[in-house]
Design an enzyme around this catalytic site. Structure first.
Site, PDB file in Angstrom:
ATOM      1  N   SER A 153      29.044 116.897 -28.515  1.00 44.29           N
ATOM      2  CA  SER A 153      28.358 117.798 -29.449  1.00 44.29           C
ATOM      3  C   SER A 153      26.928 117.971 -28.981  1.00 44.29           C
ATOM      4  O   SER A 153      26.394 117.110 -28.264  1.00 44.29           O
ATOM      5  CB  SER A 153      28.373 117.203 -30.864  1.00 44.29           C
ATOM      6  OG  SER A 153      27.509 117.928 -31.729  1.00 44.29           O
ATOM      7  N   TYR A 166      27.453 110.729 -37.046  1.00 46.17           N
ATOM      8  CA  TYR A 166      28.126 111.699 -36.176  1.00 46.17           C
ATOM      9  C   TYR A 166      27.339 111.880 -34.884  1.00 46.17           C
ATOM     10  O   TYR A 166      27.892 111.820 -33.787  1.00 46.17           O
ATOM     11  CB  TYR A 166      28.290 113.038 -36.895  1.00 46.17           C
ATOM     12  CG  TYR A 166      29.030 114.067 -36.072  1.00 46.17           C
ATOM     13  CD1 TYR A 166      30.419 114.028 -35.985  1.00 46.17           C
ATOM     14  CD2 TYR A 166      28.349 115.054 -35.376  1.00 46.17           C
ATOM     15  CE1 TYR A 166      31.110 114.957 -35.225  1.00 46.17           C
ATOM     16  CE2 TYR A 166      29.028 115.994 -34.615  1.00 46.17           C
ATOM     17  CZ  TYR A 166      30.413 115.939 -34.541  1.00 46.17           C
ATOM     18  OH  TYR A 166      31.088 116.859 -33.774  1.00 46.17           O
TER      19      TYR A 166
END
Length: 249
Positions: A153, A166
């Site tokens: 990400s 995350y």
């Protein structure tokens, strides 16, 4: 978008495992891999969703897939051993893994982050891919050319406030990929890389950005070029890289 035109037989006779295959990017990848000739092993926690993907692949005339229900948050070492034994008996080898399954966790400051949620995110996003890869490496070694793809990400490359576990889990994913790739370099037929999908129309994206119009971001099917490239043999010399599915906006 990542530019790549895959030949129709790119994944012919390959056996590829996809986690989180029930919806979103995992579903799109499973359907795409099957369309290019792969036998896809569908892994996810919701059997009904996996069955729907299974039926869609079967109806398309692609190679018959396999379903393996597995909850990565609660799976034990014994579950991974059982999975490996089943795949060994059924297929004898694995040619690729797409570690797609991830959970978002909370969007809040580290100061206020719930430790239980933190551990859940790390379990699914970091620990599960590690244990699954470790167990499946013997089957990957039996492949002529094997590819492991981890899902990264943008917040796994540059930390961003309020992305909590995350973001940290994706930094760990990038690091795990780099360590594994370095260990495999010049010693095996296996390569490991990361893909950053970018802004994509998924349930996770909708949860993270509830005010965003989903029509303004790419659909999962739109970003499959890089997933095909890294899984196919044309990327055989690519190892230890982190690629973007989309151009930076």
């Amino acid at each position: 978008m990542f530019e790549y035109q895959a030949p129709d037989n790119l994944l012919q006779d390959k056996i590829i495992l996809v986690t989180g295959a029930g919806d979103g990017i995992g579903r799109a990848a499973a359907l795409t891999y099957a369309a290019y000739g792969a036998t896809v092993i569908l892994v996810g926690k919701t059997t009904e969703k996996l069955e729907a993907v299974y039926d869609e692949i079967e109806a398309s005339g692609a190679p018959q897939p396999a379903i393996v229900p597995l909850n990565l948050e609660t799976a034990t070492e014994h579950d991974y051993i059982d999975l490996t034994n089943i795949l060994e008996q059924e297929f004898g080898r694995i040619d690729g893994i797409l570690h797609n399954a991830s959970v978002l966790g909370m969007r809040t400051s580290l100061e206020n982050y719930d430790p239980i949620t933190w551990n859940q995110v790390m379990q699914v996003n970091v620990n599960a891919p590690f244990i699954l890869t470790q167990n499946l490496l013997p089957l990957l070694h039996r492949s002529e050319r094997a590819s492991i793809i981890f899902t990264s990400s943008g917040v796994g490359r540059t930390g961003r406030a309020y992305w909590g576990a995350y973001s940290v889990s994706k930094f760990a994913t990038e690091g795990m990929m780099q360590v594994l790739a370095d260990e495999l370099e010049n010693t095996s037929n296996i390569r490991a890389n990361c893909i950053n999908p970018g802004a994509t129309r998924t349930q996770m994206r909708a949860y993270a950005y509830p005010a965003e119009n989903p029509e303004t971001v790419a659909a999962p099917a739109d970003i499959m070029s890089v997933y095909l490239y890294l899984m196919g043999d044309e990327s055989a010399e690519i190892n230890g890289k982190s690629l973007d599915a989309q151009s930076k906006r």
